[in-house]
Design a protein around this motif. Sequence first.
Motif, PDB file in Angstrom:
ATOM      1  N   GLY A 153      50.117  22.328  25.165  1.00 23.15           N
ATOM      2  CA  GLY A 153      49.118  21.870  25.777  1.00 23.15           C
ATOM      3  C   GLY A 153      49.778  21.514  27.388  1.00 23.15           C
ATOM      4  N   GLU A 154      50.645  20.686  27.438  1.00 24.37           N
ATOM      5  CA  GLU A 154      51.537  20.364  28.565  1.00 24.37           C
ATOM      6  C   GLU A 154      51.801  21.267  29.423  1.00 24.37           C
ATOM      7  N   ALA A 155      52.484  22.379  28.722  1.00 22.36           N
ATOM      8  CA  ALA A 155      53.285  23.490  29.550  1.00 22.36           C
ATOM      9  C   ALA A 155      51.843  24.455  29.995  1.00 22.36           C
ATOM     10  N   SER A 156      50.986  24.572  29.153  1.00 28.71           N
ATOM     11  CA  SER A 156      49.804  25.170  29.367  1.00 28.71           C
ATOM     12  C   SER A 156      49.101  24.806  30.771  1.00 28.71           C
ATOM     13  N   ARG A 157      49.109  23.405  30.760  1.00 32.76           N
ATOM     14  CA  ARG A 157      48.349  22.665  31.986  1.00 32.76           C
ATOM     15  C   ARG A 157      49.116  22.928  33.124  1.00 32.76           C
ATOM     16  N   ASP A 158      50.566  22.740  32.823  1.00 35.16           N
ATOM     17  CA  ASP A 158      51.352  22.839  34.221  1.00 35.16           C
ATOM     18  C   ASP A 158      51.248  24.475  34.759  1.00 35.16           C
ATOM     19  N   TRP A 159      51.271  25.399  33.892  1.00 32.73           N
ATOM     20  CA  TRP A 159      51.536  26.601  34.181  1.00 32.73           C
ATOM     21  C   TRP A 159      49.987  27.021  34.691  1.00 32.73           C
ATOM     22  N   ALA A 160      48.869  26.589  33.964  1.00 30.80           N
ATOM     23  CA  ALA A 160      47.479  26.872  34.602  1.00 30.80           C
ATOM     24  C   ALA A 160      47.419  26.374  35.982  1.00 30.80           C
ATOM     25  N   THR A 161      48.092  25.435  36.439  1.00 29.38           N
ATOM     26  CA  THR A 161      48.039  24.865  37.854  1.00 29.38           C
ATOM     27  C   THR A 161      48.778  25.772  38.780  1.00 29.38           C
ATOM     28  N   VAL A 162      49.974  26.435  38.017  1.00 28.87           N
ATOM     29  CA  VAL A 162      50.785  27.247  39.153  1.00 28.87           C
ATOM     30  C   VAL A 162      49.950  28.488  39.231  1.00 28.87           C
ATOM     31  N   LEU A 163      49.425  29.133  38.236  1.00 27.17           N
ATOM     32  CA  LEU A 163      48.483  30.397  38.225  1.00 27.17           C
ATOM     33  C   LEU A 163      47.123  30.234  39.196  1.00 27.17           C
ATOM     34  N   ASP A 164      46.664  28.869  39.096  1.00 23.74           N
ATOM     35  CA  ASP A 164      45.598  28.526  39.920  1.00 23.74           C
ATOM     36  C   ASP A 164      45.941  28.443  41.457  1.00 23.74           C
ATOM     37  N   GLU A 165      47.240  28.181  41.788  1.00 20.79           N
ATOM     38  CA  GLU A 165      47.594  28.160  43.293  1.00 20.79           C
ATOM     39  C   GLU A 165      47.895  29.655  43.501  1.00 20.79           C
ATOM     40  N   LEU A 166      48.507  30.259  42.784  1.00 25.03           N
ATOM     41  CA  LEU A 166      48.893  31.814  42.922  1.00 25.03           C
ATOM     42  C   LEU A 166      47.643  32.848  43.046  1.00 25.03           C
ATOM     43  N   GLU A 167      46.627  32.437  42.212  1.00 26.83           N
ATOM     44  CA  GLU A 167      45.179  33.055  42.349  1.00 26.83           C
ATOM     45  C   GLU A 167      44.679  32.644  43.654  1.00 26.83           C
ATOM     46  N   GLY A 168      44.618  31.456  44.086  1.00 23.70           N
ATOM     47  CA  GLY A 168      43.920  30.852  45.555  1.00 23.70           C
ATOM     48  C   GLY A 168      44.610  31.710  46.597  1.00 23.70           C
ATOM     49  N   GLU A 169      45.982  31.946  46.530  1.00 24.06           N
ATOM     50  CA  GLU A 169      46.524  32.746  47.672  1.00 24.06           C
ATOM     51  C   GLU A 169      46.115  34.152  47.652  1.00 24.06           C
ATOM     52  N   VAL A 170      46.097  34.865  46.362  1.00 26.79           N
ATOM     53  CA  VAL A 170      45.662  36.254  46.385  1.00 26.79           C
ATOM     54  C   VAL A 170      44.178  36.282  47.123  1.00 26.79           C
ATOM     55  N   LEU A 171      43.365  35.518  46.707  1.00 27.03           N
ATOM     56  CA  LEU A 171      42.113  35.422  46.860  1.00 27.03           C
ATOM     57  C   LEU A 171      41.873  35.273  48.667  1.00 27.03           C
ATOM     58  N   ALA A 227      48.341  35.808  33.366  1.00 23.47           N
ATOM     59  CA  ALA A 227      49.494  35.850  34.446  1.00 23.47           C
ATOM     60  C   ALA A 227      49.578  37.464  34.521  1.00 23.47           C
ATOM     61  N   ALA A 228      49.465  38.377  33.778  1.00 22.63           N
ATOM     62  CA  ALA A 228      49.673  39.574  33.846  1.00 22.63           C
ATOM     63  C   ALA A 228      48.341  40.071  34.777  1.00 22.63           C
ATOM     64  N   ARG A 229      47.298  39.843  34.265  1.00 24.63           N
ATOM     65  CA  ARG A 229      46.184  40.365  35.391  1.00 24.63           C
ATOM     66  C   ARG A 229      46.391  39.758  36.768  1.00 24.63           C
ATOM     67  N   LEU A 230      46.731  38.532  36.926  1.00 22.24           N
ATOM     68  CA  LEU A 230      46.998  38.059  38.344  1.00 22.24           C
ATOM     69  C   LEU A 230      48.188  38.764  39.068  1.00 22.24           C
ATOM     70  N   LEU A 231      49.223  39.198  38.293  1.00 21.24           N
ATOM     71  CA  LEU A 231      50.240  40.100  38.905  1.00 21.24           C
ATOM     72  C   LEU A 231      49.800  41.383  39.035  1.00 21.24           C
ATOM     73  N   GLN A 232      48.861  41.923  38.763  1.00 26.24           N
ATOM     74  CA  GLN A 232      48.423  43.347  39.075  1.00 26.24           C
ATOM     75  C   GLN A 232      47.454  43.163  40.229  1.00 26.24           C
ATOM     76  N   HIS A 233      46.556  42.089  40.179  1.00 28.55           N
ATOM     77  CA  HIS A 233      45.937  41.549  41.537  1.00 28.55           C
ATOM     78  C   HIS A 233      46.590  41.292  42.620  1.00 28.55           C
ATOM     79  N   GLN A 234      47.957  41.014  42.613  1.00 29.30           N
ATOM     80  CA  GLN A 234      48.851  40.615  43.489  1.00 29.30           C
ATOM     81  C   GLN A 234      49.147  41.732  43.997  1.00 29.30           C
ATOM     82  N   LEU A 235      49.644  42.725  43.205  1.00 27.32           N
ATOM     83  CA  LEU A 235      50.289  44.055  43.409  1.00 27.32           C
ATOM     84  C   LEU A 235      49.268  44.901  44.546  1.00 27.32           C
TER      85      LEU A 235
END
Length: 118
Positions: free
Chosen positions: A11-29, A71-79
Motif C-alpha cells: 500500500g505504501e509503495a503504491s501510494r508513492d508510485w501513484a504520486t509519481v505517475l500523477d506528476e508524470l501524467e500532469g506533464e504529458v497532459l 504506467a504502461a498506458r502512461l508510457l505509450q501516451h508519453q511516447l
Amino acid sequence: MTPGRPSSTGGEASRDWATVLDELEGEVLAAESSLRSDRDDEIAAWGRRAEDWIPPSPALGPVPEDLRERAARLLQHQLAVAEELVERIIQSRRQRDVAARMSYGPPRPVASYIDRAL
C-alpha cells in the motif's frame, strides 16, 4: 527482499508510485494541451526544455503490480505526445526556413525600358 532496499508494504509503495505517475501524467497532459492550443511558442518551449525527468529514489522499489498497467498506458501516451512534439517542431523549423528564404532572398531584377526617341 532486495539488499539495500527497505521492505515496504504494498500500500505504501503504491501510494508513492501513484504520486509519481500523477506528476508524470500532469506533464504529458500539459504538453498535449500546448499541442492542441496551436501556440507555436509554447510548442517550441517544450522542445527547448533543459530539465530532464529524474527517476524516483531507488528506495521506492519497482512499480507495484496494481500500477503497472497504468504506467504502461502512461508510457505509450508519453511516447505519442513526444513524437507529435518532434513532428511539430520539425514542421515549424521547415516553415521558418522557407519563410526566411522567401523574405530575405535577393530581389529579382526589374525590367527597365528607355525611350530613345525623345
